[in-house]
Design a protein around this motif. Structure first.
Motif, short mmCIF file in Angstrom:
data_model
loop_
_atom_site.label_atom_id
_atom_site.label_comp_id
_atom_site.label_asym_id
_atom_site.label_seq_id
_atom_site.Cartn_x
_atom_site.Cartn_y
_atom_site.Cartn_z
N LEU A 148 -10.15 7.15 4.49
CA LEU A 148 -10.84 7.42 2.73
C LEU A 148 -9.78 7.26 1.78
CD1 LEU A 148 -13.64 10.51 4.17
CD2 LEU A 148 -13.41 8.08 2.99
N TRP A 149 -8.30 8.10 2.05
CA TRP A 149 -7.68 8.16 1.14
C TRP A 149 -6.87 6.93 0.40
CZ3 TRP A 149 -2.14 5.42 1.55
CH2 TRP A 149 -1.86 4.98 2.16
N MET A 150 -6.53 5.96 1.14
CA MET A 150 -5.83 4.73 0.60
C MET A 150 -7.63 4.49 0.02
SD MET A 150 -5.24 2.23 4.10
CE MET A 150 -4.12 2.96 5.17
N ALA A 182 -9.82 -5.68 -4.23
CA ALA A 182 -7.96 -6.26 -4.21
C ALA A 182 -6.56 -5.76 -3.44
CB ALA A 182 -7.47 -7.72 -5.91
N PHE A 183 -6.82 -4.22 -5.00
CA PHE A 183 -6.00 -3.86 -4.99
C PHE A 183 -5.57 -3.53 -2.85
CE2 PHE A 183 -4.06 0.34 -4.71
CZ PHE A 183 -2.95 0.31 -4.75
N ALA A 184 -6.47 -2.80 -2.57
CA ALA A 184 -6.61 -2.27 -1.24
C ALA A 184 -5.79 -3.84 0.08
CB ALA A 184 -8.23 -2.04 -1.23
N PHE A 185 -6.34 -4.30 -0.75
CA PHE A 185 -6.12 -5.93 0.43
C PHE A 185 -4.85 -6.37 0.43
CE2 PHE A 185 -5.91 -10.43 0.26
CZ PHE A 185 -6.52 -11.19 2.08
N PRO A 189 -2.71 -4.37 4.13
CA PRO A 189 -3.69 -6.23 4.56
C PRO A 189 -4.38 -6.25 5.59
CG PRO A 189 -1.01 -6.26 4.06
CD PRO A 189 -1.43 -5.27 3.65
N THR A 190 -3.16 -5.18 6.62
CA THR A 190 -3.98 -4.31 8.19
C THR A 190 -5.13 -4.14 7.82
OG1 THR A 190 -3.01 -2.98 7.98
CG2 THR A 190 -2.02 -4.60 8.42
N PHE A 191 -5.27 -3.24 7.30
CA PHE A 191 -6.70 -2.31 6.94
C PHE A 191 -7.67 -2.84 6.87
CE2 PHE A 191 -3.58 0.99 7.86
CZ PHE A 191 -4.16 2.06 8.70
N MET A 192 -7.62 -4.46 5.70
CA MET A 192 -8.44 -4.92 5.26
C MET A 192 -8.76 -6.59 5.55
SD MET A 192 -9.18 -3.02 2.83
CE MET A 192 -9.96 -4.46 1.37
N SER A 193 -8.19 -6.67 7.29
CA SER A 193 -8.29 -8.16 6.96
C SER A 193 -8.37 -8.04 9.30
CB SER A 193 -7.95 -9.18 7.11
OG SER A 193 -6.12 -8.64 6.88
N ILE A 336 -11.58 -22.18 -1.88
CA ILE A 336 -10.26 -21.07 -1.50
C ILE A 336 -10.48 -20.69 -0.03
CG2 ILE A 336 -9.96 -18.54 -2.00
CD1 ILE A 336 -10.27 -18.60 -4.41
N ARG A 337 -11.91 -20.75 0.25
CA ARG A 337 -12.54 -20.46 1.23
C ARG A 337 -11.77 -20.97 2.81
NH1 ARG A 337 -18.49 -18.91 2.62
NH2 ARG A 337 -18.82 -17.04 2.27
N VAL A 338 -12.46 -23.03 2.33
CA VAL A 338 -11.91 -23.96 3.04
C VAL A 338 -10.54 -24.37 3.07
CG1 VAL A 338 -14.40 -24.58 2.96
CG2 VAL A 338 -13.12 -25.81 2.01
N LEU A 339 -9.64 -24.12 1.87
CA LEU A 339 -8.42 -24.90 1.98
C LEU A 339 -7.06 -23.73 2.06
CD1 LEU A 339 -9.70 -27.41 -1.13
CD2 LEU A 339 -9.01 -27.82 1.20
N ASN A 340 -7.34 -23.00 2.09
CA ASN A 340 -6.31 -21.15 2.87
C ASN A 340 -6.90 -20.69 3.45
OD1 ASN A 340 -4.38 -19.76 1.99
ND2 ASN A 340 -4.93 -19.55 0.32
N PRO A 341 -6.21 -20.90 4.16
CA PRO A 341 -6.71 -20.34 5.42
C PRO A 341 -6.16 -18.81 5.60
CG PRO A 341 -4.93 -21.76 6.13
CD PRO A 341 -5.38 -22.08 4.86
N ALA A 342 -5.24 -18.35 4.52
CA ALA A 342 -5.16 -17.11 4.53
C ALA A 342 -6.33 -15.97 3.76
CB ALA A 342 -4.25 -16.81 3.57
N TYR A 343 -7.01 -16.03 3.42
CA TYR A 343 -8.27 -15.97 1.89
C TYR A 343 -9.63 -16.39 2.99
CZ TYR A 343 -3.93 -14.34 -0.55
OH TYR A 343 -2.77 -14.51 -0.38
N PRO A 344 -9.84 -16.53 3.92
CA PRO A 344 -11.56 -16.80 3.75
C PRO A 344 -12.44 -16.53 3.67
CG PRO A 344 -10.68 -15.07 6.22
CD PRO A 344 -9.21 -15.79 5.27
#
Length: 387
Positions: A148-150, A182-185, A189-193, A336-344
């Motif tokens: 919740l704090w995040m 986007a800020f949280a991502f 990052p470890t809490f968003m993916s 973005i989905r198919v060409l950038n595996p970092a952002y599926p």
């Protein structure tokens, strides 16, 4: 209602001009106009006679969000109990989901509206209504176990940097809810993916893998869900983005009430479908070979197009511009989905990108219309000269 109106009028007196608490009138006005239609009219500028004010418009969006939110509560519990292999009832699943999601909503509204009230009092204007929707959207597009704090820090960033820095409601360039995500991502990052954040309390149990379909495909893994699961939403994902069925129910409410642009929604799905269909012809990786129609019903694409790409402030304003804007949102989402595996996922970055270019799209659409009308005028004048 007359009794409530009388009480409100009595409580209002200390906040009137020249009274003791005049400075805090915007805060009290927010409460009054939430309960009753404003008792004043505009004094200058264009006037539109309409019984629906901005708060009521925002209420229609909230109403459209409820089907996806209610199902999201159930699915959060369903994913939790099914991954544990426990038997459960509908109410067990719904109760667990509500227990996890309602605190997120409370924190989002408390923090966001608190900032809105402070800015309204400081600037001496009424409290803006836009956060009524943003405050619900933000927890709906977050992972179920985000601390919740995040969430609170993400809300602060979205309201201060994504909204108030530009002047408040109606002036923001970017969609505030997506700004928070986007800020949280990028900040957490470890809490968003990954494969542990999408199922409630999965981090404590090694056997559970709550990775999303797009995440599995990007990693080259097989998926265990079919198109029916994707459409109805019994898959891991953000709180309320999984069920295309209930998202479309919300889209119907927005379109029938005239609150959401059907042009953006339709062109967004067309852009995504055509792009995915084209990439299906060159299946270099699993996401490029993923059936085009399944791209439309998985991930946050449907939710993003219906509820965030249609934001009347950050989207294109012209009729032709809405077609172009929506199409490009769908196009870039799949790309973005198919060409950038970092952002599926893709839809978040696609909408934020098009938010930035929406004014440019409108600029060229308006200029093209002006040039067309000038040519028409010149042609008419030439005809009159000849005759």
């Amino acid at each position: 209602m007359s009794f409530l109106r009388t009480k409100i009028d009595q409580l209002k007196k200390p906040f009137l001009k020249g009274a003791k608490f005049e400075k805090y009138a915007p805060a009290f006005g927010a409460l009054e106009t939430f309960l009753f239609v404003p008792d004043h009219t505009t004094k200058k500028g264009a006037h539109i006679r309409d019984a629906v004010d901005l708060k009521r418009t925002m209420f229609m969006v909230i109403l459209a969000l409820l089907p996806a939110l209610v199902y999201g509560m159930y699915n959060a519990g369903y994913q939790h109990f099914s991954q544990l292999g426990e038997t459960f009832t509908f109410w067990d699943a719904f109760s667990h989901g509500a227990y996890k999601i309602i605190p997120m909503i409370v924190v989002s509204y408390a923090v966001g509206l608190g900032i809105e009230f402070i800015f309204a009092i400081y600037r001496g204007h009424e409290v803006n209504e836009g956060y009524l929707v943003t405050g619900l959207l933000i927890p709906m597009i977050m992972p179920i176990d985000l601390p919740l704090w995040m969430l609170a820090i993400s809300v602060v960033f979205a309201v201060l940097i994504g909204k108030e820095a530009f002047g408040g409601t109606g002036m923001n360039v970017l969609n505030p809810a997506l700004t928070a995500r986007a800020f949280a991502f990028f900040a957490y990052p470890t809490f968003m993916s990954g494969d542990k954040v999408w199922v409630s309390e999965a981090t404590n149990i090694d056997a559970i893998s709550g990775e999303t379909i797009l995440g599995k495909l990007a990693a080259g893994k097989d998926i265990a869900w079919n198109a029916s699961d994707m459409f109805f939403g019994s898959i891991p994902g953000s709180v309320s983005e999984t069920s295309t069925l209930w998202i479309l129910a919300g889209a119907a409410i927005l379109i029938l009430t005239g609150v959401g642009s059907w042009r953006i929604i339709l062109s967004g799905f067309i852009g995504a479908a055509l792009t995915a269909l084209l990439l299906n012809q060159f299946p270099v990786n699993p996401l490029m070979g993923f059936p085009w129609y399944e791209h439309l019903i998985v991930g946050g694409l449907a939710f993003g197009i219906v509820f965030m790409a249609t934001d009347p402030v950050s989207a294109a304003q012209t009729e032709k511009g809405k077609w172009i804007y929506g199409f490009l949102v769908g196009f870039f989402c799949i790309l973005i989905r198919v060409l950038n595996p970092a952002y599926p996922e893709g839809v978040m970055l696609a909408i934020l990108l098009m938010n930035v270019f929406a004014p440019t799209i409108d600029h060229y659409v308006v200029n093209a219309n002006i040039k067309k009308r000038k040519k028409r005028l010149i042609a008419v004048q030439n005809i009159k000269t000849v005759s």
